[in-house]
Design a protein around this motif. Structure first.
Motif, PDB file in Angstrom:
ATOM      1  N   ALA A  67       2.140   6.500   8.967  1.00 31.78           N
ATOM      2  CA  ALA A  67       1.611   7.222  10.128  1.00 31.78           C
ATOM      3  C   ALA A  67       1.141   8.620   9.725  1.00 31.78           C
ATOM      4  CB  ALA A  67       2.669   7.307  11.230  1.00 31.78           C
ATOM      5  N   GLY A  68       1.892   9.279   8.868  1.00 33.66           N
ATOM      6  CA  GLY A  68       1.552  10.638   8.468  1.00 33.66           C
ATOM      7  C   GLY A  68       0.263  10.757   7.680  1.00 33.66           C
ATOM      8  N   LYS A  69      -0.163   9.686   7.038  1.00 32.51           N
ATOM      9  CA  LYS A  69      -1.357   9.768   6.196  1.00 32.51           C
ATOM     10  C   LYS A  69      -2.633  10.039   6.992  1.00 32.51           C
ATOM     11  CE  LYS A  69      -2.181   4.748   6.126  1.00 32.51           C
ATOM     12  NZ  LYS A  69      -2.135   3.533   5.279  1.00 32.51           N
ATOM     13  N   ARG A  70      -2.567   9.896   8.298  1.00 29.82           N
ATOM     14  CA  ARG A  70      -3.749  10.184   9.120  1.00 29.82           C
ATOM     15  C   ARG A  70      -3.980  11.676   9.286  1.00 29.82           C
ATOM     16  NH1 ARG A  70      -2.010   8.539  15.280  1.00 29.82           N
ATOM     17  NH2 ARG A  70      -3.785   9.823  15.883  1.00 29.82           N
ATOM     18  N   PRO A 119      -4.560  15.342   7.746  1.00 27.02           N
ATOM     19  CA  PRO A 119      -5.068  15.868   6.471  1.00 27.02           C
ATOM     20  C   PRO A 119      -4.111  16.807   5.752  1.00 27.02           C
ATOM     21  CG  PRO A 119      -6.225  16.859   8.346  1.00 27.02           C
ATOM     22  CD  PRO A 119      -5.417  15.728   8.886  1.00 27.02           C
ATOM     23  N   GLU A 120      -3.188  17.430   6.475  1.00 27.27           N
ATOM     24  CA  GLU A 120      -2.275  18.377   5.835  1.00 27.27           C
ATOM     25  C   GLU A 120      -1.183  17.695   5.022  1.00 27.27           C
ATOM     26  OE1 GLU A 120      -2.808  17.857   9.061  1.00 27.27           O
ATOM     27  OE2 GLU A 120      -1.147  18.570  10.302  1.00 27.27           O
ATOM     28  N   LEU A 121      -1.055  16.359   5.121  1.00 20.80           N
ATOM     29  CA  LEU A 121       0.015  15.678   4.406  1.00 20.80           C
ATOM     30  C   LEU A 121      -0.087  15.878   2.896  1.00 20.80           C
ATOM     31  CD1 LEU A 121       2.406  13.766   4.074  1.00 20.80           C
ATOM     32  CD2 LEU A 121       0.804  11.849   4.222  1.00 20.80           C
ATOM     33  N   PHE A 122      -1.280  15.694   2.335  1.00 21.52           N
ATOM     34  CA  PHE A 122      -1.404  15.794   0.883  1.00 21.52           C
ATOM     35  C   PHE A 122      -1.157  17.225   0.413  1.00 21.52           C
ATOM     36  CE2 PHE A 122      -3.348  15.851  -3.295  1.00 21.52           C
ATOM     37  CZ  PHE A 122      -2.861  14.676  -3.839  1.00 21.52           C
ATOM     38  N   ALA A 123      -1.629  18.211   1.170  1.00 22.42           N
ATOM     39  CA  ALA A 123      -1.361  19.604   0.816  1.00 22.42           C
ATOM     40  C   ALA A 123       0.145  19.874   0.835  1.00 22.42           C
ATOM     41  CB  ALA A 123      -2.092  20.539   1.767  1.00 22.42           C
ATOM     42  N   MET A 124       0.840  19.302   1.812  1.00 19.43           N
ATOM     43  CA  MET A 124       2.286  19.452   1.883  1.00 19.43           C
ATOM     44  C   MET A 124       2.954  18.829   0.661  1.00 19.43           C
ATOM     45  SD  MET A 124       4.939  17.924   4.719  1.00 19.43           S
ATOM     46  CE  MET A 124       4.260  18.889   6.058  1.00 19.43           C
ATOM     47  N   PHE A 125       2.456  17.666   0.258  1.00 19.63           N
ATOM     48  CA  PHE A 125       2.989  16.995  -0.927  1.00 19.63           C
ATOM     49  C   PHE A 125       2.825  17.879  -2.164  1.00 19.63           C
ATOM     50  CE2 PHE A 125       1.645  14.342  -4.614  1.00 19.63           C
ATOM     51  CZ  PHE A 125       2.886  13.829  -4.958  1.00 19.63           C
ATOM     52  N   GLU A 126       1.651  18.454  -2.340  1.00 23.82           N
ATOM     53  CA  GLU A 126       1.417  19.302  -3.510  1.00 23.82           C
ATOM     54  C   GLU A 126       2.297  20.551  -3.473  1.00 23.82           C
ATOM     55  OE1 GLU A 126      -2.997  19.742  -4.118  1.00 23.82           O
ATOM     56  OE2 GLU A 126      -2.345  18.568  -5.851  1.00 23.82           O
ATOM     57  N   GLN A 127       2.490  21.124  -2.295  1.00 25.41           N
ATOM     58  CA  GLN A 127       3.360  22.293  -2.180  1.00 25.41           C
ATOM     59  C   GLN A 127       4.804  21.928  -2.504  1.00 25.41           C
ATOM     60  OE1 GLN A 127       2.482  23.329   1.861  1.00 25.41           O
ATOM     61  NE2 GLN A 127       0.604  24.417   1.351  1.00 25.41           N
ATOM     62  N   ALA A 128       5.227  20.740  -2.061  1.00 23.06           N
ATOM     63  CA  ALA A 128       6.596  20.304  -2.348  1.00 23.06           C
ATOM     64  C   ALA A 128       6.786  20.037  -3.841  1.00 23.06           C
ATOM     65  CB  ALA A 128       6.919  19.046  -1.537  1.00 23.06           C
ATOM     66  N   ILE A 129       5.753  19.513  -4.487  1.00 28.64           N
ATOM     67  CA  ILE A 129       5.811  19.312  -5.944  1.00 28.64           C
ATOM     68  C   ILE A 129       5.939  20.665  -6.642  1.00 28.64           C
ATOM     69  CG2 ILE A 129       4.426  18.676  -7.954  1.00 28.64           C
ATOM     70  CD1 ILE A 129       5.597  16.251  -6.718  1.00 28.64           C
ATOM     71  N   ALA A 130       5.142  21.641  -6.204  1.00 27.40           N
ATOM     72  CA  ALA A 130       5.216  22.973  -6.789  1.00 27.40           C
ATOM     73  C   ALA A 130       6.593  23.598  -6.568  1.00 27.40           C
ATOM     74  CB  ALA A 130       4.131  23.863  -6.201  1.00 27.40           C
ATOM     75  N   ASP A 131       7.175  23.402  -5.384  1.00 25.79           N
ATOM     76  CA  ASP A 131       8.511  23.906  -5.105  1.00 25.79           C
ATOM     77  C   ASP A 131       9.519  23.303  -6.080  1.00 25.79           C
ATOM     78  OD1 ASP A 131       7.498  25.292  -2.938  1.00 25.79           O
ATOM     79  OD2 ASP A 131       8.183  23.830  -1.439  1.00 25.79           O
ATOM     80  N   ARG A 132       9.397  22.010  -6.300  1.00 27.20           N
ATOM     81  CA  ARG A 132      10.341  21.310  -7.177  1.00 27.20           C
ATOM     82  C   ARG A 132      10.246  21.824  -8.606  1.00 27.20           C
ATOM     83  NH1 ARG A 132      14.766  17.823  -6.591  1.00 27.20           N
ATOM     84  NH2 ARG A 132      15.121  16.893  -8.623  1.00 27.20           N
ATOM     85  N   ILE A 133       9.027  21.996  -9.101  1.00 27.45           N
ATOM     86  CA  ILE A 133       8.834  22.460 -10.469  1.00 27.45           C
ATOM     87  C   ILE A 133       9.346  23.890 -10.628  1.00 27.45           C
ATOM     88  CG2 ILE A 133       7.070  23.047 -12.188  1.00 27.45           C
ATOM     89  CD1 ILE A 133       5.467  20.656 -11.067  1.00 27.45           C
ATOM     90  N   ALA A 134       9.061  24.735  -9.622  1.00 26.51           N
ATOM     91  CA  ALA A 134       9.539  26.112  -9.665  1.00 26.51           C
ATOM     92  C   ALA A 134      11.059  26.177  -9.654  1.00 26.51           C
ATOM     93  CB  ALA A 134       8.966  26.905  -8.496  1.00 26.51           C
ATOM     94  N   TRP A 185      13.312  12.179  -0.144  1.00 23.87           N
ATOM     95  CA  TRP A 185      12.532  13.357  -0.501  1.00 23.87           C
ATOM     96  C   TRP A 185      11.203  13.375   0.256  1.00 23.87           C
ATOM     97  CZ3 TRP A 185       7.904  14.495  -3.258  1.00 23.87           C
ATOM     98  CH2 TRP A 185       7.760  15.847  -3.632  1.00 23.87           C
ATOM     99  N   MET A 186      10.727  12.208   0.620  1.00 22.42           N
ATOM    100  CA  MET A 186       9.517  12.072   1.430  1.00 22.42           C
ATOM    101  C   MET A 186       9.768  11.036   2.507  1.00 22.42           C
ATOM    102  SD  MET A 186       6.472  11.841  -1.425  1.00 22.42           S
ATOM    103  CE  MET A 186       5.206  11.832  -0.145  1.00 22.42           C
ATOM    104  N   PRO A 191       0.822  -1.221   0.000  1.00 25.56           N
ATOM    105  CA  PRO A 191       0.000   0.000   0.000  1.00 25.56           C
ATOM    106  C   PRO A 191       0.854   1.267   0.000  1.00 25.56           C
ATOM    107  CG  PRO A 191      -0.814  -1.578   1.627  1.00 25.56           C
ATOM    108  CD  PRO A 191       0.523  -2.088   1.165  1.00 25.56           C
ATOM    109  N   GLU A 192       0.323   2.306  -0.622  1.00 22.40           N
ATOM    110  CA  GLU A 192       1.008   3.593  -0.691  1.00 22.40           C
ATOM    111  C   GLU A 192       0.077   4.688  -0.199  1.00 22.40           C
ATOM    112  OE1 GLU A 192       2.860   6.996  -1.048  1.00 22.40           O
ATOM    113  OE2 GLU A 192       3.857   5.043  -1.063  1.00 22.40           O
ATOM    114  N   ALA A 193       0.569   5.498   0.740  1.00 21.43           N
ATOM    115  CA  ALA A 193      -0.249   6.538   1.366  1.00 21.43           C
ATOM    116  C   ALA A 193      -0.788   7.526   0.339  1.00 21.43           C
ATOM    117  CB  ALA A 193       0.568   7.269   2.425  1.00 21.43           C
ATOM    118  N   LEU A 194       0.027   7.955  -0.617  1.00 22.82           N
ATOM    119  CA  LEU A 194      -0.439   8.939  -1.597  1.00 22.82           C
ATOM    120  C   LEU A 194      -1.628   8.403  -2.397  1.00 22.82           C
ATOM    121  CD1 LEU A 194       2.883  10.450  -2.996  1.00 22.82           C
ATOM    122  CD2 LEU A 194       1.332  11.419  -1.290  1.00 22.82           C
TER     123      LEU A 194
END
Length: 289
Positions: free
Chosen positions: A263-266, A268-283, A239-240, A12-15
Motif C-alpha cells: 500500500a505504501g508504494k503508491r 512517492p515519499e516512501l523511497f526517499a524515506m527508505f534512503e534516509q533510513a539506510i543513511a541513518d543505519r550506516i551513520a 525494520w520496514m 513482487p517487492e515494492a522497493l
C-alpha cells in the motif's frame, strides 16, 4: 556504496518496483533469493535433505557489498523449485529459510530482531495480531471476526459488512459474500467503521497517509498513529513495513500489520524515506550518530 536487496523469486517487492523511478537506483542491486543462495555455493542435496557447501567463500559477486536489505517476507514454491533445480525434490520452505538466515548473518543488514516464521520479523495471521494488540495496546480497538476451525460452520449474519478472507490476507478489506461450498477454516471479519488510514515506516522514520482522496489526517492523530506504529514495529521485529488503521473521529481500529509495502508504494515519499533510513543505519554503525 553498494546495497543488495534480496527478494523472493516470485513475490513482487515494492522497493524493486520503485527503483527505476529514482536517480539513485544504480547504487542498489536486486538479487533473487535462489540466486543469492547459489552465489554462496549452497546446493540442496535431495538424498540428505540438507543444503551442502556452506563452507564456500560466499561471494561470487558480493565481496564489495556494504549492506544487504532482506525483503524475503515469505518464500514461494517457485523459489524452492528454483533452488533445487530440475528433477530434484525441492526443499521445504523452513529448510530454505534456515539456509538463507545463515548466509544473512555474514552481512551488515538493517534489522529489528524478533524473527519468527520470517527472516524480516514476526509473521503471524490477523487473529494473532489482534490478540497481541489487545494485550499490548488495550486503548486500540480491533475488528470483530469469526473463525470456523476445520469444517466448523460460521454464522456471520450479525455482521453488517462481512469480509470473507484468509487470516493472512492483510490487504483486502472490501465487503463480500460468503464463498460457495463449505471450505475449511472459514474466516470472516466485520469491516470496521471509519476511514482507512496507512502508516508506513522504514527504520525510525514513519509517515501516515489517508487512503481515500477526501480524507485528511490532523497532526495529533498522525502522531498517535506514528507512536503506536513504533511500538508495533518493535513487537513484530520489523525494520520496514506498514500498518492499516480505520479512524472514526477519535476512535482507532488496528486492522493489520504487514512487513510488505504494497500500500505504501503508491506514495512517492516512501523511497526517499527508505534512503534516509539506510543513511541513518550506516551513520549509526559508523559512530556518526
Amino acid at each position: 556504496m553498494n546495497i543488495v536487496i534480496v527478494k523472493d523469486d516470485a513475490i513482487p517487492e515494492a522497493l524493486e518496483e520503485l527503483l527505476p523511478a529514482h536517480s539513485h537506483g544504480g547504487r542498489y542491486r536486486v538479487v533473487l533469493l535462489s540466486r543469492f543462495i547459489a552465489m554462496h555455493g549452497l546446493q540442496f542435496d535431495e538424498a540428505s535433505g540438507r543444503f551442502l557447501g556452506a563452507g564456500g567463500d560466499g561471494g561470487e559477486a558480493l565481496a564489495d557489498v556494504d549492506l544487504v536489505v532482506d525483503r524475503v517476507v515469505e518464500v514461494s514454491r517457485q523459489t524452492c523449485v528454483a533452488v533445487a533445480g530440475a528433477g530434484i525434490q525441492p526443499p521445504a520452505r523452513g529448510q530454505l529459510l534456515q539456509a538463507y538466515q545463515s548466509l544473512l548473518a555474514r552481512y551488515r543488514r538493517p534489522r529489528a530482531g524478533g524473527e519468527c516464521y520470517s527472516t524480516v520479523g514476526t509473521l503471524v495471521p490477523l487473529f494473532a495480531q489482534w490478540a497481541i494488540v489487545r494485550r499490548m495496546l488495550p486503548w486500540l480497538r480491533v475488528p470483530e471476526y469469526k473463525y470456523g476451525y476445520g469444517p466448523e460452520p460460521v454464522d456471520a449474519g450479525d455482521f453488517l459488512r462481512p469480509i470473507y478472507k484468509t487470516p493472512f490476507d492483510f490487504y483486502d478489506w472490501r465487503p463480500n459474500r460468503a464463498p460457495e461450498g463449505i471450505p475449511n477454516d472459514r474466516f470472516v471479519v466485520e469491516r470496521p467503521a471509519g476511514d482507512p488510514t496507512l502508516t508506513f515506516f522504514c527504520g525510525h522514520r514513519a509517515a501516515t497517509r489517508a487512503l481515500t482522496d477526501s480524507d485528511r489526517i490532523d497532526a495529533s492523530m498522525a502522531l498517535r498513529l506514528a507512536d503506536a506504529t513504533t511500538l508495533l514495529a518493535d513487537r513484530f521485529g520489523a525494520w520496514m513495513g506498514e500498518v492499516l488503521w480505520f479512524v472514526d473521529g477519535d476512535s482507532i481500529v488496528f486492522a493489520a500489520f504487514s512487513h510488505r509495502l504494497d500500500a505504501g508504494k503508491r506514495f512517492p515519499e516512501l523511497f526517499a524515506m527508505f534512503e534516509q533510513a539506510i543513511a541513518d543505519r550506516i551513520a549509526l554503525e559508523s559512530g556518526a550518530a
